[in-house]
Structures are given as C-alpha cells and as structure tokens.
Design an enzyme around this catalytic site. Structure first.
Site, PDB file in Angstrom:
ATOM      1  CD1 TRP A  27       0.316   0.513   3.360  1.00 53.83           C
ATOM      2  CD2 TRP A  27      -0.144  -1.658   3.054  1.00 53.83           C
ATOM      3  NE1 TRP A  27       0.819  -0.169   4.425  1.00 53.83           N
ATOM      4  CE2 TRP A  27       0.548  -1.501   4.280  1.00 53.83           C
ATOM      5  CE3 TRP A  27      -0.533  -2.952   2.647  1.00 53.83           C
ATOM      6  CZ2 TRP A  27       0.869  -2.592   5.100  1.00 53.83           C
ATOM      7  CZ3 TRP A  27      -0.219  -4.015   3.470  1.00 53.83           C
ATOM      8  CH2 TRP A  27       0.469  -3.833   4.676  1.00 53.83           C
ATOM      9  NE  ARG A  28       4.895   2.421   4.620  1.00 55.32           N
ATOM     10  CZ  ARG A  28       5.739   2.128   5.602  1.00 55.32           C
ATOM     11  NH1 ARG A  28       6.925   1.620   5.331  1.00 55.32           N
ATOM     12  NH2 ARG A  28       5.386   2.358   6.856  1.00 55.32           N
ATOM     13  CD  GLU A  40      -3.403   3.227   7.831  1.00 51.43           C
ATOM     14  OE1 GLU A  40      -3.582   2.725   8.957  1.00 51.43           O
ATOM     15  OE2 GLU A  40      -2.282   3.548   7.401  1.00 51.43           O
ATOM     16  CD  GLN A  45      -6.252  -3.289  18.299  1.00 50.85           C
ATOM     17  OE1 GLN A  45      -5.509  -2.328  18.216  1.00 50.85           O
ATOM     18  NE2 GLN A  45      -6.285  -4.036  19.369  1.00 50.85           N
ATOM     19  CB  THR A  46      -4.502  -6.809  11.812  1.00 49.12           C
ATOM     20  OG1 THR A  46      -5.846  -6.824  12.303  1.00 49.12           O
ATOM     21  CG2 THR A  46      -4.215  -8.139  11.140  1.00 49.12           C
ATOM     22  CE1 TYR A  85     -11.626  -7.432  17.586  1.00 49.07           C
ATOM     23  CE2 TYR A  85      -9.462  -6.986  16.685  1.00 49.07           C
ATOM     24  CZ  TYR A  85     -10.283  -7.214  17.765  1.00 49.07           C
ATOM     25  OH  TYR A  85      -9.754  -7.223  19.039  1.00 49.07           O
ATOM     26  CE1 TYR A 123      -2.943   5.314  12.792  1.00 39.49           C
ATOM     27  CE2 TYR A 123      -4.529   3.763  11.873  1.00 39.49           C
ATOM     28  CZ  TYR A 123      -3.264   4.318  11.890  1.00 39.49           C
ATOM     29  OH  TYR A 123      -2.331   3.906  10.985  1.00 39.49           O
ATOM     30  CG  ASP A 141      -0.491   3.476  15.664  1.00 43.19           C
ATOM     31  OD1 ASP A 141       0.256   4.287  16.229  1.00 43.19           O
ATOM     32  OD2 ASP A 141      -0.070   2.610  14.886  1.00 43.19           O
ATOM     33  CB  CYS A 202      17.750   2.826  23.062  1.00 45.81           C
ATOM     34  SG  CYS A 202      16.197   2.729  23.983  1.00 45.81           S
ATOM     35  CB  CYS A 205      16.391   5.010  18.596  1.00 44.91           C
ATOM     36  SG  CYS A 205      15.052   6.234  18.551  1.00 44.91           S
ATOM     37  CB  CYS A 211      14.564   9.294  23.783  1.00 42.58           C
ATOM     38  SG  CYS A 211      13.345   8.193  24.543  1.00 42.58           S
TER      39      CYS A 211
END
Length: 409
Positions: A27-28, A40, A45-46, A85, A123, A141, A202, A205, A211
DNA sequence: CATGCGTGGTC
DNA sequence: TGACCAAGCAT
C-alpha cells in the site's frame, strides 16, 4: 516533559530517518486513497505481515471503490476470512457504497467526509488524510502512544481513551510543515521496528539523544498500560451431521455481534457439568436445540476444539448426530420474531412462543417430534458440500473442524 | 468510560 | 506456556 527543541528535533530527524529507508509495503507503492483506506482498515489491531497477503488479494478482486461497492457481501467476507474483527469488512463495504453514491467513487480530501465513513475513527481518519493527501492531521495508534510516551516520559495510562486524546494534541504539534504523511508513517515505523513494546532498540534509534525515557533509563518502564482482562471461559456443544450426500448442516450467524454473518456448525452454550458429561451433554444439546426448533438424535462425542477470542475462551465439544428435523411451528415463530428482532433476542422470543404452545399441547410432545432429514430448513441453515464449504466464510474454529471432516470423508 | 469484537506471533 | 501484544472502532 515537553521541550520545544526536543520536539522540533524529533519531527525533523524522524522524518529524515524514514525518508532514508522504509519497508516496501504494497500500500506504499502509490498514494491511491482507496489503497491507503483499505490497508488502514486491515491494519487495525492486525500485524503488517498478516495483512500483506489479504491486502493483495482484496485489491486484486476489488480494484476500485465501485468494485467493492457492487460486490456481494459474501465475497467480501470470504476475502476477509481469517483476518478477524469481521465488522471491519462489512463497515468497509458499507462505506464504499456511501462513497460511490455520494462522491462518485472518489474519496474526498476532506476531514469531515473521511471521519464520517463507517469504520473510520480518529486514527484511521488521520492516517488516510495525512498519508493519501498530506493533510496535517495526527494519526495516533498504539505505536505512536508508546513512542511518544517514551520520548516525552508521559505517564498517562495508554489503555484509557483520554490518553489517546491527549497524545493526539501533542502529535499534532510535532508534524513538520508539509511532511504529515511521512512523519506519521515514520512514527509508526519507528514503533514497529525500533521502539518496540518489549526491549526497545535504543542504540539505532534516530531520536535517542533527546528521548526523555532513554536519558533517564526508563525506556523499559514506559508506557504505562493497565492489563487486559482474561477471556471468559465458555463451554459449547456443537452438532456435526451429514445427509445422504455427505453434505454438512451449517448455519449463518446473525448480522450483529460476534463473527457476524459467518458460517458455523449449530452449537449452544452449556454449563461445564453438562458439557463434560457424556450422559448429560446429549440431553442438554438436544433440549436446547429443540427450543430453537431443531430436533436432533445425537450419536456420540466426535472431538474437542478450543478457540480464544479477545474476550472469550471457547471450549467446543463436537457431537455427531444421525437424524435431524426442524419444527415448522418454531420455524414460523422464528420468522415472525425476526421481524424487528435479532439473534439471541429472536431465539428467546421464539422459545417463549414455543413454550406457550407447548403448555397448551401437554408437555413434551413437540420435543419428541418425528426425526427426518426431509424437512425444510430455516432460512439461515444450509446443507453444505465440499465446494460450498470452500465458498463460504467461516471463523477459523469451524473452518478447521469442518475442513478436517471433509478431508477425512 | 468500559466493553465487545479475532487471530496469530512471540517470549 | 500462558500472557502479552498488533497501524482501533462502535456502542
């Protein structure tokens, strides 16, 4: 907690990090708002890895909003089978029909319109607006709540709805001018790959130097999130019966609630003691199904299955049966009761109508109605052969049970 | 605000 | 291995 310099650094560095390299996801590959929307909804939740094959099949079968709008519901559910769902699928198609009608099949770049689509909450609305149209809306999210809780050392319980609202306000301020889509995706990408729930990575990151959690050594304690309740155990008795042609008796679930409109074996809930006893179980099963107008002769315990939902833990015991019939009076009551009623309510209504007439007629005569496979079926019941089994949408639990039955026979 | 709503991966 | 987790929404 909030620091203007750290906030500016965060938006700039995170967006740059994302633009240097990100996952190649189906989808990108475009900014097609329909693709973004479908992805989306599936991603709610997946996990990404789970969604990818579903997304590809779905877009292949329904390339445009209109294709989705015009499809039979059962085709949509079949492509959603196993994803969970299921109301997402039905809401998605309902929204596609709205978009086709109201906007000629084009998703509008408009906050009110997008937010008003079925199945699209805060969201998903922000995700579609920012990713497809680069409109500066936050998309908060679970990833974003975790990342920002750590970066700014927020101690709100992210399991509570109020936390999402607060973090949305913060996330809105962080969006770098003109980069809403990339920034929102960068936040989620960081949460998915680097700032993971357990043992965040970290060192690699891109924003670790500002942070707050990392600087104070609290990255393993944040975010704060209250624990979910354990799924409630439920014991259920199911019936597996085939006709002379080897077809299996199945029924479609009601429009609302758990596993809505999916297919299943007839089954009922039972108290554990009845469920577990090979003497009691057939009585309980036959009597309870009898109240719904389905008369069966049970013929032995075939096996057990277990399934865990978010809120329920089903222990299902499957009983074979060799005779079945449907009480026409009950069937009519069901049909009458279904006018304005659904699901369990309709069953209760029918059962009480049934009990009233049963008293008029003296006792259990109706429960001893003749058994025969030649009866008409109620509207939601069907004899299903191997091919139809493959065509209908089943929850995993029953897909496995019935699939193994057909594999053996 | 709390609860109902699926499934599979991970440790 | 059971508990936790995953790009939430509707009611």
């Amino acid at each position: 907690m909030y620091d203007a310099e750290a906030a500016e650094f965060f938006g700039r560095e995170l967006t740059a990090w994302y633009r240097r390299g990100n996952r190649d996801l189906p989808w990108r590959r475009s900014k097609n708002p329909y693709y973004i929307w479908v992805s989306e909804i599936m991603l709610q939740q997946t996990r990404v890895d789970t969604v990818i094959p579903y997304f590809n099949r779905f877009i292949e079968r329904f390339p445009t909003v209109s294709d989705l709008a015009e499809a039979p519901e059962e085709d949509v559910l079949k492509l959603w089978e196993g994803l969970g769902y299921y109301s997402r699928a039905r809401n998605l198609q309902a929204a596609a029909r709205d978009v086709a009608e109201k906007y000629g099949g084009t998703i509008p770049a408009d906050k009110e319109a997008v937010s008003g689509m079925k199945g699209v909450g805060p969201y998903t609305s922000g995700a579609i607006l920012s990713i497809a149209f680069n409109i500066p809306e936050p998309a908060v999210d679970g990833n974003v709540m975790r990342v920002l809780s750590r970066y700014f050392c927020l101690e709100e319980d992210i399991a509570k709805p109020a936390a999402r609202v607060a973090i949305e306000g913060l996330a809105r301020k962080l969006i770098p001018p003109g980069a809403a889509g990339d920034f929102n995706q960068a936040l989620m990408e960081l949460g998915a790959l680097v700032c993971t729930p357990r043992s965040p990575h970290c060192l690699p990151c891109p924003v670790m130097e500002h942070c707050e959690a990392r600087l104070t050594g609290r990255q393993d304690e944040l975010p704060i999130k209250t624990k979910a309740k354990k799924p409630k155990p439920q014991h259920r008795l199911a019936v597996l019966i085939e006709d002379e042609q080897g077809r299996v008796l199945a029924r479609q679930r009601p429009e609302q609630g758990l596993l809505a409109r999916l297919w299943e074996l007839p089954h009922i809930e039972a108290p554990y003691e009845a469920w577990a006893s090979d003497e009691e179980a057939p009585n309980w099963l036959a009597t309870t199904l009898g109240l719904e107008g389905m008369n069966v002769r049970l013929a032995g315990h075939l096996g057990d299955a277990e399934h865990v939902f978010s809120h329920l833990h089903w222990f299902v015991r499957i009983w074979g049966a060799d005779r079945v019939s449907f009480d026409p009076a009950i069937r009519d009551d069901m049909g009458a009761a279904a006018g304005g009623l659904f699901g369990a309510e309709a069953v209760r209504e029918a059962a009480s109508a049934y009990e009233g007439r049963e008293q008029e007629r003296d006792g259990k005569a109706a429960l001893a109605a003749p058994l025969s496979a030649a009866n008409e079926l109620p509207a939601d019941y069907r004899w299903v052969d191997r091919e139809e089994f493959a065509r209908l949408a089943w929850p995993n639990l029953f897909r496995k049970i019935v699939g193994e039955h057909f594999d053996r026979s």
